[in-house]
Scaffold this motif. Structure first.
Motif, short mmCIF file in Angstrom:
data_model
loop_
_atom_site.label_atom_id
_atom_site.label_comp_id
_atom_site.label_asym_id
_atom_site.label_seq_id
_atom_site.Cartn_x
_atom_site.Cartn_y
_atom_site.Cartn_z
N ARG A 217 -6.51 29.64 -36.98
CA ARG A 217 -5.32 29.38 -36.18
C ARG A 217 -5.57 29.52 -34.68
N LEU A 218 -6.84 29.60 -34.29
CA LEU A 218 -7.15 29.67 -32.86
C LEU A 218 -6.72 28.37 -32.19
N ARG A 219 -6.20 28.51 -30.99
CA ARG A 219 -5.76 27.35 -30.23
C ARG A 219 -6.46 27.33 -28.88
N GLY A 220 -6.72 26.14 -28.37
CA GLY A 220 -7.39 26.02 -27.09
C GLY A 220 -6.66 25.08 -26.16
N THR A 248 -18.07 24.80 -27.22
CA THR A 248 -16.82 24.94 -26.50
C THR A 248 -16.43 26.41 -26.52
N LYS A 249 -15.52 26.78 -25.63
CA LYS A 249 -15.08 28.18 -25.60
C LYS A 249 -14.41 28.59 -26.90
N ILE A 250 -13.67 27.66 -27.51
CA ILE A 250 -12.98 28.01 -28.76
C ILE A 250 -14.00 28.23 -29.88
N GLU A 251 -15.11 27.47 -29.86
CA GLU A 251 -16.17 27.71 -30.85
C GLU A 251 -16.83 29.06 -30.61
N LEU A 252 -16.97 29.42 -29.34
CA LEU A 252 -17.53 30.73 -29.00
C LEU A 252 -16.63 31.85 -29.51
N ASP A 253 -15.30 31.66 -29.36
CA ASP A 253 -14.36 32.66 -29.87
C ASP A 253 -14.46 32.77 -31.39
N ARG A 254 -14.58 31.63 -32.07
CA ARG A 254 -14.71 31.67 -33.53
C ARG A 254 -15.96 32.43 -33.95
N ARG A 255 -17.06 32.19 -33.23
CA ARG A 255 -18.30 32.89 -33.58
C ARG A 255 -18.16 34.39 -33.37
N ARG A 256 -17.49 34.79 -32.28
CA ARG A 256 -17.28 36.22 -32.04
C ARG A 256 -16.41 36.83 -33.12
N ILE A 257 -15.39 36.10 -33.57
CA ILE A 257 -14.52 36.62 -34.63
C ILE A 257 -15.31 36.79 -35.92
N ARG A 258 -16.15 35.80 -36.25
CA ARG A 258 -16.96 35.92 -37.48
C ARG A 258 -17.91 37.11 -37.39
N THR A 259 -18.48 37.32 -36.19
CA THR A 259 -19.37 38.48 -36.02
C THR A 259 -18.61 39.78 -36.21
N LYS A 260 -17.39 39.86 -35.64
CA LYS A 260 -16.57 41.05 -35.79
C LYS A 260 -16.17 41.26 -37.25
#
Length: 506
Positions: A217-220, A248-260
């Motif tokens: 549900r991340l939005r950019g 993209t920044k939203i892909e970076l956010d998704r990767r950080r969430i998966r890492t967390k």
């Protein structure tokens, strides 16, 4: 002295005037019409806590920062900052149901109202729409969404809550129409869990469930959709390292969430050995266990307090208890066993929470008996029974021995008792408040708990008093006579203890 006294009196008068002004400005908002009475919550007559529940100090901490109806976070005067409190959100509920499911939809919407109240909101109104399937675009359909927009504007609501889990596109489309925040049932439940989680494991489980829900549900906007260049690249994007589109920044956010999420899963997994060690110790000492399971706000913690005087936190709210609580108890013949209070269930429980709290629900799977608590005063007890059994089936504990308890018997009429007995003929009726049926339930537990399998007759020397103590602790002592050489005992014990007593067998 007089001048100082006059100045103090003047300051006190000013403080009183500021407080009166804040409360006066809040007064009109407190007249908002609340949607019925949330049937999942008890009424005020049953919300008082009895001596069985202890002092409830934890409850005072939970209420310390409770939201207050009508007081806004918007300040008209900087002097009012001292009296600022978090404002209750004003919400409108919406739901969609097919032909013939109106009763279930109304019960579900009442339960959603109780969830919203627990999360910290005032329910102003509710809308139900009958249609075969939810609209894939706006959930309600274009015409009904426009009606909802008018209702939101008329009531002054700032949030709309849908009685389902909305797809990201549905939530965005509905927000575009009604022009206020739109959330769904899952979001409300996750918010309640995040408020009530106290232990490290509970907080980690809730955070994991929230991230699993947030990930798709991340939005950019704007720069969030732009590509990130790699290497030493100038502002124009030329030079070495500019090959490839990058992230993209939203892909970076998704990767950080998966890492967390991976980190949280590892943390939750690391909590496992401690739980296993505790369970292994109880198994080694052959201590039976009873898991208290049931619908949220059915009175599980109150029943635990009534049975054991545990003093665990009790609150008239949904999901007041999240962390498993284990308490010691004894049967009438002296056998020791444990009670485990578990997290409550609710219809349409988000699958993220079932997965995140699977480790907590393991306590139910390891129990010898499941004490299934049902709110007898609820309008849909059959739905509560089915919901809990479905969730227990999902975690693989459906086949355990079960004792069904209809709690809040002091609120049940004689006619309702007949209906409930038709649902579960062997169920027990108890009241955690009045104490009705508690002794009968204790006797039923004494009978249902597994008894030690091996009968022994041994003459235990006085220097091995630890064995006699173990018999008292985990076995069934039939007789004990003290003689010159030791204690002559007859008892039923576990196989492990029988092996230790074999050398003193008579």
């Amino acid at each position: 002295m007089t001048k100082a006294t006059d100045e103090t009196s003047t300051e006190q008068t000013l403080d009183d005037e500021r407080l009166d002004r804040v409360l006066a400005s809040a007064q009109p908002r407190t007249q908002a019409r609340v949607f019925g009475a949330a049937q999942a919550l008890q009424d005020s007559a049953t919300a008082a806590y009895s001596d069985r529940d202890g002092d409830q100090w934890d409850l005072e901490d939970r209420h310390a920062l409770r939201r207050v109806a009508g007081l806004s976070t918007e300040l008209e005067d900087v002097t009012e900052v001292e009296y600022r409190q978090l404002r209750l959100e004003n919400v409108v509920l919406v739901g969609v149901y097919p032909q013939g499911a109106q009763t279930d939809a109304e019960n579900s919407l009442r339960e959603l109202a109780a969830l919203a109240e627990t999360a910290g909101a005032v329910v102003l109104d509710a809308v139900l729409q009958r249609r075969p399937n939810p609209d894939p675009a706006t959930y309600l359909g274009r015409g009904k969404a426009q009606e909802l927009k008018d209702l939101v504007a008329a009531t002054g609501a700032d949030t709309v809550i849908a009685d389902t889990e909305l797809a990201p596109s549905q939530r965005r489309a509905l927000e575009d129409v009604v022009k206020v925040k739109v959330i769904d049932r899952t979001t409300v439940i996750l918010d309640i869990f995040s408020q009530h989680a106290k232990s490290r494991e509970g907080k980690a489980q809730v955070e994991l469930a929230q991230l699993e829900y947030l990930l798709p549900r991340l939005r950019g906007w704007g720069d969030s959709m732009s590509r990130q260049a790699g290497g030493q690249v100038g502002a124009g994007g030329a030079g070495m390292g500019s090959r490839g589109p990058g992230e993209t920044k939203i892909e970076l956010d998704r990767r950080r969430i998966r890492t967390k999420m991976a980190l949280l899963r590892r943390q939750i997994r690391d909590f496992g050995p401690a739980r296993e060690a505790k369970r292994a110790e109880r198994k080694r000492n052959t201590i039976p266990s009873v898991a208290i399971a049931g619908y949220t706000n059915a009175g599980k913690s109150s029943l635990l307090n009534a049975l054991t005087s545990a003093g665990v936190l009790v609150e008239n709210a949904l999901f007041a208890t999240l962390d498993a609580t284990v308490r010691r108890a004894e049967t009438s013949d002296g056998r020791v066993y444990t009670f485990t209070d578990t997290v409550g269930f609710v219809r349409n429980l988000p699958h993220q929470l079932v997965e995140a709290f699977r480790s907590t629900l393991e306590e139910v799977g390891e129990a010898d008996i499941v004490l299934h608590v049902v709110d007898g005063s609820h309008p849909d007890p059959a739905g509560q029974l089915q919901t809990v059994r479905d969730v227990m089936g999902d975690v693989g504990v459906r086949d355990l021995p079960e004792i069904v308890v209809f709690n809040k018997a002091d609120l049940i009429s004689d006619d309702d008792r007949l209906v409930l007995q038709g649902l579960e003929p062997r169920a027990h009726f108890v009241s955690s408040r009045s104490g009705e049926g508690i002794e009968e339930l204790r006797a039923a537990l004494d009978e249902a708990l597994p008894k030690p399998a091996v009968e022994v007759h041994a003459l235990v020397p006085y220097d091995r008093g630890d064995l006699v103590a173990a018999i008292h602790e985990t076995g069934m002592l039939l007789s004990a006579e003290h003689g010159e050489k030791g204690t002559d005992v007859r008892a039923h014990v576990s196989e492990r203890l029988a092996a230790e007593l074999a050398q003193f067998a008579v």
